[in-house]
Design a protein around this motif. Structure first.
Motif, PDB file in Angstrom:
ATOM      1  N   ALA A  32       0.822  -1.209   0.000  1.00 25.65           N
ATOM      2  CA  ALA A  32       0.000   0.000   0.000  1.00 25.65           C
ATOM      3  C   ALA A  32       0.857   1.261   0.000  1.00 25.65           C
ATOM      4  N   VAL A  33       1.942   1.257   0.766  1.00 24.82           N
ATOM      5  CA  VAL A  33       2.843   2.427   0.803  1.00 24.82           C
ATOM      6  C   VAL A  33       3.505   2.617  -0.555  1.00 24.82           C
ATOM      7  N   LEU A  34       3.941   1.527  -1.176  1.00 23.81           N
ATOM      8  CA  LEU A  34       4.551   1.633  -2.504  1.00 23.81           C
ATOM      9  C   LEU A  34       3.548   2.163  -3.530  1.00 23.81           C
ATOM     10  N   TYR A  35       2.329   1.659  -3.479  1.00 22.03           N
ATOM     11  CA  TYR A  35       1.296   2.102  -4.415  1.00 22.03           C
ATOM     12  C   TYR A  35       0.945   3.580  -4.181  1.00 22.03           C
ATOM     13  N   ALA A  36       0.835   3.970  -2.913  1.00 12.59           N
ATOM     14  CA  ALA A  36       0.521   5.371  -2.608  1.00 12.59           C
ATOM     15  C   ALA A  36       1.650   6.299  -3.044  1.00 12.59           C
ATOM     16  N   GLY A  37       2.884   5.867  -2.830  1.00  8.02           N
ATOM     17  CA  GLY A  37       4.019   6.684  -3.272  1.00  8.02           C
ATOM     18  C   GLY A  37       4.059   6.841  -4.777  1.00  8.02           C
ATOM     19  N   ASP A  38       3.684   5.794  -5.480  1.00  3.66           N
ATOM     20  CA  ASP A  38       3.623   5.876  -6.938  1.00  3.66           C
ATOM     21  C   ASP A  38       2.454   6.758  -7.381  1.00  3.66           C
ATOM     22  N   ALA A  39       1.347   6.715  -6.644  1.00 10.41           N
ATOM     23  CA  ALA A  39       0.173   7.507  -7.011  1.00 10.41           C
ATOM     24  C   ALA A  39       0.418   9.003  -6.858  1.00 10.41           C
ATOM     25  N   VAL A  40       1.200   9.402  -5.859  1.00  6.04           N
ATOM     26  CA  VAL A  40       1.467  10.829  -5.660  1.00  6.04           C
ATOM     27  C   VAL A  40       2.751  11.253  -6.360  1.00  6.04           C
ATOM     28  N   SER A  41       3.307  10.379  -7.188  1.00  9.69           N
ATOM     29  CA  SER A  41       4.505  10.641  -7.983  1.00  9.69           C
ATOM     30  C   SER A  41       5.742  10.904  -7.133  1.00  9.69           C
ATOM     31  N   ALA A  42       5.805  10.291  -5.946  1.00  8.67           N
ATOM     32  CA  ALA A  42       7.014  10.398  -5.137  1.00  8.67           C
ATOM     33  C   ALA A  42       8.118   9.543  -5.740  1.00  8.67           C
ATOM     34  N   TRP A  43       7.744   8.451  -6.339  1.00  9.60           N
ATOM     35  CA  TRP A  43       8.662   7.568  -7.037  1.00  9.60           C
ATOM     36  C   TRP A  43       7.886   6.801  -8.084  1.00  9.60           C
ATOM     37  N   THR A  44       8.594   6.128  -8.963  1.00  8.72           N
ATOM     38  CA  THR A  44       7.961   5.360 -10.026  1.00  8.72           C
ATOM     39  C   THR A  44       8.264   3.879  -9.825  1.00  8.72           C
ATOM     40  N   ILE A  45       7.213   3.094  -9.789  1.00  9.05           N
ATOM     41  CA  ILE A  45       7.342   1.645  -9.617  1.00  9.05           C
ATOM     42  C   ILE A  45       6.687   0.993 -10.821  1.00  9.05           C
ATOM     43  N   PRO A  46       7.363   0.041 -11.461  1.00  9.54           N
ATOM     44  CA  PRO A  46       6.725  -0.670 -12.574  1.00  9.54           C
ATOM     45  C   PRO A  46       5.456  -1.385 -12.110  1.00  9.54           C
ATOM     46  N   TRP A  47       4.498  -1.528 -12.995  1.00 13.77           N
ATOM     47  CA  TRP A  47       3.202  -2.092 -12.622  1.00 13.77           C
ATOM     48  C   TRP A  47       3.299  -3.533 -12.158  1.00 13.77           C
ATOM     49  N   TRP A  48       4.288  -4.263 -12.604  1.00 19.35           N
ATOM     50  CA  TRP A  48       4.371  -5.678 -12.287  1.00 19.35           C
ATOM     51  C   TRP A  48       5.047  -5.975 -10.957  1.00 19.35           C
ATOM     52  N   VAL A  49       5.573  -4.984 -10.274  1.00 18.40           N
ATOM     53  CA  VAL A  49       6.309  -5.217  -9.027  1.00 18.40           C
ATOM     54  C   VAL A  49       5.386  -5.627  -7.879  1.00 18.40           C
ATOM     55  N   LEU A  50       4.208  -5.038  -7.807  1.00 20.76           N
ATOM     56  CA  LEU A  50       3.330  -5.308  -6.675  1.00 20.76           C
ATOM     57  C   LEU A  50       2.739  -6.712  -6.690  1.00 20.76           C
TER      58      LEU A  50
END
Length: 75
Positions: free
Chosen positions: A21-39
């Motif tokens: 959830a923290v990774l997804y939220a960070g990606d949603a607010v553009s704090a960092w970029t995570i590839p879609w397949w990581v989660l």
């Protein structure tokens, strides 16, 4: 005396889901970029490991209960 038996599988599952959830939220607010397949591997792998830890913990508690004579119905 403890109020409940420790359940490390549930703790691990909660930790994995909160991390996702923290990774997804960070990606949603553009704090960092995570590839879609990581989660997907993180959540699926974490839940599998949590299930294994939960089963192992249950077996240890059952074995300890049997050895000490504390037999609880329904467990």
């Amino acid at each position: 005396m403890l109020r409940h038996e420790p359940q490390p599988g549930r703790l691990l599952a909660g930790t994995v889901l909160i991390t996702a959830a923290v990774l997804y939220a960070g990606d949603a607010v553009s704090a960092w970029t995570i590839p879609w397949w990581v989660l997907f591997p993180l959540v699926c792998g974490g839940l599998w490991v949590a299930a294994a830890v939960g089963v192992f913990g249950h077996l240890l508690r059952r074995r300890r209960r049997r050895r000490t004579g504390e037999h609880v119905k329904g467990c």
